[in-house]
Write a protein that holds these residues in place. Sequence first.
Motif, PDB file in Angstrom:
ATOM      1  N   PRO A   1       0.791  -1.236   0.000  1.00 20.23           N
ATOM      2  CA  PRO A   1       0.000   0.000   0.000  1.00 20.23           C
ATOM      3  C   PRO A   1       0.825   1.289   0.000  1.00 20.23           C
ATOM      4  CG  PRO A   1      -0.997  -1.593   1.467  1.00 20.23           C
ATOM      5  CD  PRO A   1       0.311  -2.188   1.019  1.00 20.23           C
ATOM      6  N   ARG A   2       1.910   1.356   0.760  1.00 20.52           N
ATOM      7  CA  ARG A   2       2.659   2.609   0.846  1.00 20.52           C
ATOM      8  C   ARG A   2       3.412   2.928  -0.445  1.00 20.52           C
ATOM      9  NH1 ARG A   2       5.747   3.613   5.205  1.00 20.52           N
ATOM     10  NH2 ARG A   2       7.063   5.069   4.075  1.00 20.52           N
ATOM     11  N   TYR A   3       3.626   1.909  -1.292  1.00 19.44           N
ATOM     12  CA  TYR A   3       4.332   2.114  -2.548  1.00 19.44           C
ATOM     13  C   TYR A   3       3.387   2.203  -3.756  1.00 19.44           C
ATOM     14  CZ  TYR A   3       8.159   0.498   0.394  1.00 19.44           C
ATOM     15  OH  TYR A   3       9.051   0.353   1.417  1.00 19.44           O
ATOM     16  N   LEU A   4       2.075   2.035  -3.505  1.00 20.34           N
ATOM     17  CA  LEU A   4       1.131   2.019  -4.618  1.00 20.34           C
ATOM     18  C   LEU A   4       1.119   3.352  -5.366  1.00 20.34           C
ATOM     19  CD1 LEU A   4      -2.365   0.383  -4.554  1.00 20.34           C
ATOM     20  CD2 LEU A   4      -2.031   2.573  -5.684  1.00 20.34           C
ATOM     21  N   SER A   5       1.110   4.458  -4.608  1.00 20.47           N
ATOM     22  CA  SER A   5       1.084   5.772  -5.244  1.00 20.47           C
ATOM     23  C   SER A   5       2.309   5.983  -6.127  1.00 20.47           C
ATOM     24  CB  SER A   5       1.007   6.868  -4.176  1.00 20.47           C
ATOM     25  OG  SER A   5       1.041   8.146  -4.767  1.00 20.47           O
ATOM     26  N   MET A   6       3.483   5.676  -5.597  1.00 21.11           N
ATOM     27  CA  MET A   6       4.713   5.860  -6.367  1.00 21.11           C
ATOM     28  C   MET A   6       4.744   4.916  -7.567  1.00 21.11           C
ATOM     29  SD  MET A   6       8.708   5.550  -5.145  1.00 21.11           S
ATOM     30  CE  MET A   6       8.496   3.858  -4.604  1.00 21.11           C
ATOM     31  N   GLY A   7       4.372   3.643  -7.352  1.00 22.79           N
ATOM     32  CA  GLY A   7       4.407   2.672  -8.437  1.00 22.79           C
ATOM     33  C   GLY A   7       3.452   3.027  -9.560  1.00 22.79           C
ATOM     34  N   LEU A   8       2.206   3.367  -9.208  1.00 24.20           N
ATOM     35  CA  LEU A   8       1.224   3.722 -10.228  1.00 24.20           C
ATOM     36  C   LEU A   8       1.599   5.020 -10.920  1.00 24.20           C
ATOM     37  CD1 LEU A   8      -1.366   3.102 -11.696  1.00 24.20           C
ATOM     38  CD2 LEU A   8      -2.657   4.104  -9.797  1.00 24.20           C
ATOM     39  N   THR A   9       2.159   5.961 -10.155  1.00 23.94           N
ATOM     40  CA  THR A   9       2.609   7.220 -10.742  1.00 23.94           C
ATOM     41  C   THR A   9       3.662   6.980 -11.821  1.00 23.94           C
ATOM     42  OG1 THR A   9       2.125   8.580  -8.796  1.00 23.94           O
ATOM     43  CG2 THR A   9       3.860   9.363 -10.256  1.00 23.94           C
ATOM     44  N   LEU A  10       4.641   6.151 -11.522  1.00 20.72           N
ATOM     45  CA  LEU A  10       5.697   5.864 -12.494  1.00 20.72           C
ATOM     46  C   LEU A  10       5.144   5.140 -13.716  1.00 20.72           C
ATOM     47  CD1 LEU A  10       8.531   4.786 -10.035  1.00 20.72           C
ATOM     48  CD2 LEU A  10       8.500   6.845 -11.461  1.00 20.72           C
ATOM     49  N   ILE A  11       4.216   4.225 -13.498  1.00 19.23           N
ATOM     50  CA  ILE A  11       3.611   3.484 -14.607  1.00 19.23           C
ATOM     51  C   ILE A  11       2.823   4.423 -15.514  1.00 19.23           C
ATOM     52  CG2 ILE A  11       1.808   1.801 -15.167  1.00 19.23           C
ATOM     53  CD1 ILE A  11       2.769   0.252 -12.634  1.00 19.23           C
ATOM     54  N   LEU A  12       2.006   5.294 -14.921  1.00 17.95           N
ATOM     55  CA  LEU A  12       1.201   6.206 -15.728  1.00 17.95           C
ATOM     56  C   LEU A  12       2.066   7.279 -16.393  1.00 17.95           C
ATOM     57  CD1 LEU A  12      -1.973   6.623 -13.485  1.00 17.95           C
ATOM     58  CD2 LEU A  12      -1.604   5.086 -15.409  1.00 17.95           C
ATOM     59  N   ALA A  13       3.147   7.682 -15.730  1.00 15.32           N
ATOM     60  CA  ALA A  13       4.066   8.635 -16.355  1.00 15.32           C
ATOM     61  C   ALA A  13       4.690   8.033 -17.600  1.00 15.32           C
ATOM     62  CB  ALA A  13       5.156   9.047 -15.360  1.00 15.32           C
ATOM     63  N   PHE A  14       5.143   6.810 -17.482  1.00 12.09           N
ATOM     64  CA  PHE A  14       5.756   6.139 -18.625  1.00 12.09           C
ATOM     65  C   PHE A  14       4.736   5.920 -19.733  1.00 12.09           C
ATOM     66  CE2 PHE A  14       8.142   2.520 -20.614  1.00 12.09           C
ATOM     67  CZ  PHE A  14       9.325   3.223 -20.835  1.00 12.09           C
ATOM     68  N   SER A  15       3.469   5.668 -19.355  1.00 10.55           N
ATOM     69  CA  SER A  15       2.434   5.484 -20.371  1.00 10.55           C
ATOM     70  C   SER A  15       2.151   6.796 -21.111  1.00 10.55           C
ATOM     71  CB  SER A  15       1.146   4.949 -19.730  1.00 10.55           C
ATOM     72  OG  SER A  15       0.491   5.932 -18.960  1.00 10.55           O
ATOM     73  N   SER A  16       2.300   7.938 -20.419  1.00  7.45           N
ATOM     74  CA  SER A  16       2.135   9.229 -21.094  1.00  7.45           C
ATOM     75  C   SER A  16       3.217   9.433 -22.136  1.00  7.45           C
ATOM     76  CB  SER A  16       2.186  10.370 -20.073  1.00  7.45           C
ATOM     77  OG  SER A  16       1.135  10.254 -19.153  1.00  7.45           O
ATOM     78  N   LEU A  17       4.414   8.976 -21.821  1.00  9.50           N
ATOM     79  CA  LEU A  17       5.485   9.010 -22.816  1.00  9.50           C
ATOM     80  C   LEU A  17       5.110   8.121 -24.002  1.00  9.50           C
ATOM     81  CD1 LEU A  17       8.324  10.166 -23.300  1.00  9.50           C
ATOM     82  CD2 LEU A  17       9.259   8.109 -22.227  1.00  9.50           C
ATOM     83  N   GLY A  18       4.423   7.027 -23.722  1.00 12.46           N
ATOM     84  CA  GLY A  18       3.925   6.176 -24.790  1.00 12.46           C
ATOM     85  C   GLY A  18       2.941   6.915 -25.679  1.00 12.46           C
ATOM     86  N   GLY A  19       2.104   7.774 -25.091  1.00  9.61           N
ATOM     87  CA  GLY A  19       1.170   8.568 -25.890  1.00  9.61           C
ATOM     88  C   GLY A  19       1.891   9.472 -26.868  1.00  9.61           C
TER      89      GLY A  19
END
Length: 398
Positions: free
Chosen positions: A326-344
């Motif tokens: 739980p304490r790493y969910l925000s950081m993990g999801l943030t990094l995943i969605l950031a990288f996906s924006s680069l994919g866009g």
Amino acid sequence: MGEDEKFFPAALYPVMFISGMVLIFPGPILDSLLADFGISKAAAGRLPLLFFSGGFLGVLFLSEISRMIGPKRTFLSALLFSGLSLFLIGLVKSFYLLLPLFFICGFANNMLFSLAGVITTRLSRKNVGSSVTRLYAFFSLGVTLGPILSGWILRKGFGYQPVLFQLAGLNFLVLVWVLTRKIPALKDIEKMTWSGFSRLIKSSGLLFFLLLLGQFFYVASEQGASVWIPEFLLNKFPDENIQRASLVLSGVWFLFSVGRFFFGWLSKRLDRRVILIGLALISALSSAAAAWSSHRLACEMWYLAFGLGMSGIYPLIVSYTEGFPPRYLSMGLTLILAFSSLGGAIGSYPVGILAERLSFSTAMLYPSLLLLFLLIIFPFLKNAFNRSQTGAGAQSKI
């Protein structure tokens, strides 16, 4: 409001709705921008590139910003900057001034739907799959309505400026909505540090990298297609008009919405991994068929099938992040969605270049080819998820 209090995801639906409308705005107005500024398709490709590059940085810094000022102030700031940048894009007369404004708009807008996803994933507990899927269904509804309104405004001859002004106005209305809502104050958000990232990788490394790559290729394909669908239809079929082309794009995203409600329900009854593999296959085949179809109606129908196939992929990938501690969910999801924006950015920019150098039909094959990578990634998700939960359990005992 603490995490232990009951969380109602519906409070975030308006945020997701306007964020969806803003995400898709470059597509319907791209043809008008080409004509008004006298630029080539390759040059116009810089605009979505900068929009999604801004989104990449916005999501990358999301965890740290929300940790410092709290989720509610983060929502309010992002809505303010998104609305102001859209308003200014409608006013400026220089193409070079558009570039930083598109970047700022992407930076702010991607923070909105990413933070809403983080909160819902973290606080929905047993109903993560359905809650996240329903949340992103409202995002899809926004993307559906956006091209319909844009197409109607452009068809009436008002130009692209009113499209931007109405989006800016809606941003400010949602800002007022957020001011009156209680937004959860997330506890124990891990600071974005190398040591924190190392602990995430130690407990959930395989799951993290699979989700990172999955979202990257998904968003690259989604935006590579949707940003260019109206311009592709106008270019390929002489009897096409902007209102019909925008309606096709709205139809694609309407099926994104319907599909997300359906696949959210289905995810309670069927293994998410099986759903994801099937959807990736359907999306790749329908996108390729649309790119090479010589009949307008068939092309439009194939793109609608593409929308249905793509609908459940994004939220189901996001729902797998419940496997993180739980304490790493925000950081993990943030990094995943950031990288996906680069994919866009990487998904949309090459389409314009390929359309100039080869043909538009060949260029529109590019998004379908990206989906083939998902067919390699998705089969490994279940084992990675189970390993992550085992690692998280062991880490919590230390």
